[in-house]
Write a protein that holds these residues in place. Structure first.
Motif, PDB file in Angstrom:
ATOM      1  N   ASN A 173       0.831  -1.214   0.000  1.00  0.00           N
ATOM      2  CA  ASN A 173       0.000   0.000   0.000  1.00  0.00           C
ATOM      3  C   ASN A 173       0.862   1.259   0.000  1.00  0.00           C
ATOM      4  O   ASN A 173       0.548   2.247  -0.679  1.00  0.00           O
ATOM      5  CB  ASN A 173      -0.940   0.006   1.213  1.00  0.00           C
ATOM      6  N   ASN A 174       1.945   1.220   0.780  1.00  0.00           N
ATOM      7  CA  ASN A 174       2.863   2.353   0.817  1.00  0.00           C
ATOM      8  C   ASN A 174       3.511   2.564  -0.545  1.00  0.00           C
ATOM      9  O   ASN A 174       3.661   3.698  -1.013  1.00  0.00           O
ATOM     10  CB  ASN A 174       3.928   2.119   1.886  1.00  0.00           C
ATOM     11  N   LEU A 175       3.890   1.448  -1.188  1.00  0.00           N
ATOM     12  CA  LEU A 175       4.476   1.523  -2.531  1.00  0.00           C
ATOM     13  C   LEU A 175       3.490   2.150  -3.507  1.00  0.00           C
ATOM     14  O   LEU A 175       3.865   3.027  -4.308  1.00  0.00           O
ATOM     15  CB  LEU A 175       4.869   0.119  -2.998  1.00  0.00           C
ATOM     16  N   ALA A 176       2.233   1.717  -3.459  1.00  0.00           N
ATOM     17  CA  ALA A 176       1.206   2.245  -4.364  1.00  0.00           C
ATOM     18  C   ALA A 176       1.046   3.752  -4.190  1.00  0.00           C
ATOM     19  O   ALA A 176       0.904   4.493  -5.180  1.00  0.00           O
ATOM     20  CB  ALA A 176      -0.125   1.534  -4.119  1.00  0.00           C
ATOM     21  N   VAL A 195      10.251   4.930  -9.938  1.00  0.00           N
ATOM     22  CA  VAL A 195       9.277   3.855  -9.746  1.00  0.00           C
ATOM     23  C   VAL A 195       9.980   2.515  -9.629  1.00  0.00           C
ATOM     24  O   VAL A 195       9.674   1.706  -8.745  1.00  0.00           O
ATOM     25  CB  VAL A 195       8.256   3.824 -10.911  1.00  0.00           C
ATOM     26  N   THR A 196      10.949   2.276 -10.524  1.00  0.00           N
ATOM     27  CA  THR A 196      11.711   1.021 -10.491  1.00  0.00           C
ATOM     28  C   THR A 196      12.462   0.879  -9.167  1.00  0.00           C
ATOM     29  O   THR A 196      12.487  -0.191  -8.554  1.00  0.00           O
ATOM     30  CB  THR A 196      12.704   0.964 -11.660  1.00  0.00           C
ATOM     31  N   LYS A 197      13.061   1.983  -8.734  1.00  0.00           N
ATOM     32  CA  LYS A 197      13.806   1.978  -7.478  1.00  0.00           C
ATOM     33  C   LYS A 197      12.887   1.670  -6.293  1.00  0.00           C
ATOM     34  O   LYS A 197      13.231   0.862  -5.412  1.00  0.00           O
ATOM     35  CB  LYS A 197      14.475   3.344  -7.278  1.00  0.00           C
ATOM     36  N   LEU A 198      11.713   2.282  -6.266  1.00  0.00           N
ATOM     37  CA  LEU A 198      10.757   2.069  -5.183  1.00  0.00           C
ATOM     38  C   LEU A 198      10.266   0.625  -5.148  1.00  0.00           C
ATOM     39  O   LEU A 198      10.113   0.026  -4.079  1.00  0.00           O
ATOM     40  CB  LEU A 198       9.567   3.021  -5.333  1.00  0.00           C
ATOM     41  N   GLU A 211      12.992  -1.608  -3.704  1.00  0.00           N
ATOM     42  CA  GLU A 211      13.052  -1.449  -2.249  1.00  0.00           C
ATOM     43  C   GLU A 211      11.904  -2.193  -1.568  1.00  0.00           C
ATOM     44  O   GLU A 211      12.098  -2.851  -0.528  1.00  0.00           O
ATOM     45  CB  GLU A 211      13.000   0.037  -1.879  1.00  0.00           C
ATOM     46  N   ALA A 212      10.701  -2.106  -2.162  1.00  0.00           N
ATOM     47  CA  ALA A 212       9.540  -2.800  -1.601  1.00  0.00           C
ATOM     48  C   ALA A 212       9.727  -4.317  -1.676  1.00  0.00           C
ATOM     49  O   ALA A 212       9.428  -5.037  -0.721  1.00  0.00           O
ATOM     50  CB  ALA A 212       8.273  -2.381  -2.334  1.00  0.00           C
TER      51      ALA A 212
END
Length: 237
Positions: free
Chosen positions: A117-120, A132-135, A138-139
């Motif tokens: 949810n945090n990623l979204a 976006v790819t980096k996030l 990390e997720a």
């Protein structure tokens, strides 16, 4: 009258009495120290509200006469002779092995949903493909860690001392200890949404004692424990 109108009526009546009295602010709560005469005016409203709500065919919660109006300390027979204000920490510790084992899967799922949810939310606020790819990486790393820790905990469950604890992120809330004229002591939360009204004895004083207790056992455990994920901590036996 409707329940809503009843509540508004009694709230207005209480506030009209309190408006002539000084109040104390404490950690977001409002306290009114009333003398016996003024408190009895409030208590008459409490009794009237009790009768009104009990006569209506409402749920038990809805019939609570003063929940949405005020919180009273003391009654018409007993005044408060001493009090102490302090901040209390609220946390939970689950140590029963069966309960812990049962909850690990649920907490694991909640933690993964939280990461996703945090990623979204983070992705929603950026148009940068690199970011976006980096996030996402990390997720994925966080999710992989949670899964591995869960598998480790369950696989080696009998050889670990596992506690589910919110001690490290415990919430705080304003609390009052009161002693009435019968020398009965009570510790209660102060309500933030409504006035806290105290039936004040003429010679009321502030308690000069420390009622806060530190739980050394939990502190010691968490100093020595490793963090698995979410509210789960462990250490080898």
């Amino acid at each position: 009258m409707s329940l809503k109108n009843d509540i508004l009526f009694f709230k207005s009546e209480v506030l009209s009495i309190l408006n002539t009295n000084e109040k104390m602010e404490y950690e977001g709560s409002s306290l009114y120290f009333l003398n016996q005469e003024k408190f009895l005016e409030i208590y008459k409203l409490y009794e009237a509200a009790t009768k009104t709500f009990n006569e209506s065919k409402l749920s038990r919660k809805a019939k609570d006469p003063f929940f949405q109006i005020a919180k009273l300390f003391g009654d018409k027979e007993n005044q408060i002779i001493a009090y102490k204000l302090y901040i209390k920490h609220k946390y939970k510790n689950i140590t029963d092995k069966e309960k812990v084992k049962h909850k690990i899967d649920a907490i694991h799922s909640i933690e993964i949903n939280k990461i996703n949810n945090n990623l979204a939310e983070l992705i929603k606020n950026t148009n940068d493909n690199y970011q976006v790819t980096k996030l996402k990486k990390e997720a994925d790393k966080k999710i992989k860690s949670v899964i591995e820790k869960k598998e480790f905990l369950l696989k080696d469950f009998e050889n670990l001392d596992i506690v589910i604890s919110t001690f490290k992120k415990k919430d705080t809330y304003p609390t009052i200890k009161v002693i009435n004229t019968k020398q009965e002591a009570k510790i209660e939360h102060l309500r933030l949404e409504v006035p806290n009204i105290i039936n004040t004895h003429n010679n009321m004083f502030v308690l000069d004692e420390d009622n806060l207790r530190k739980n050394a056992k939990h502190i010691k455990f968490l100093l020595e424990a490793e963090h698995a994920f979410a509210d789960i901590f462990f250490k080898k036996k």
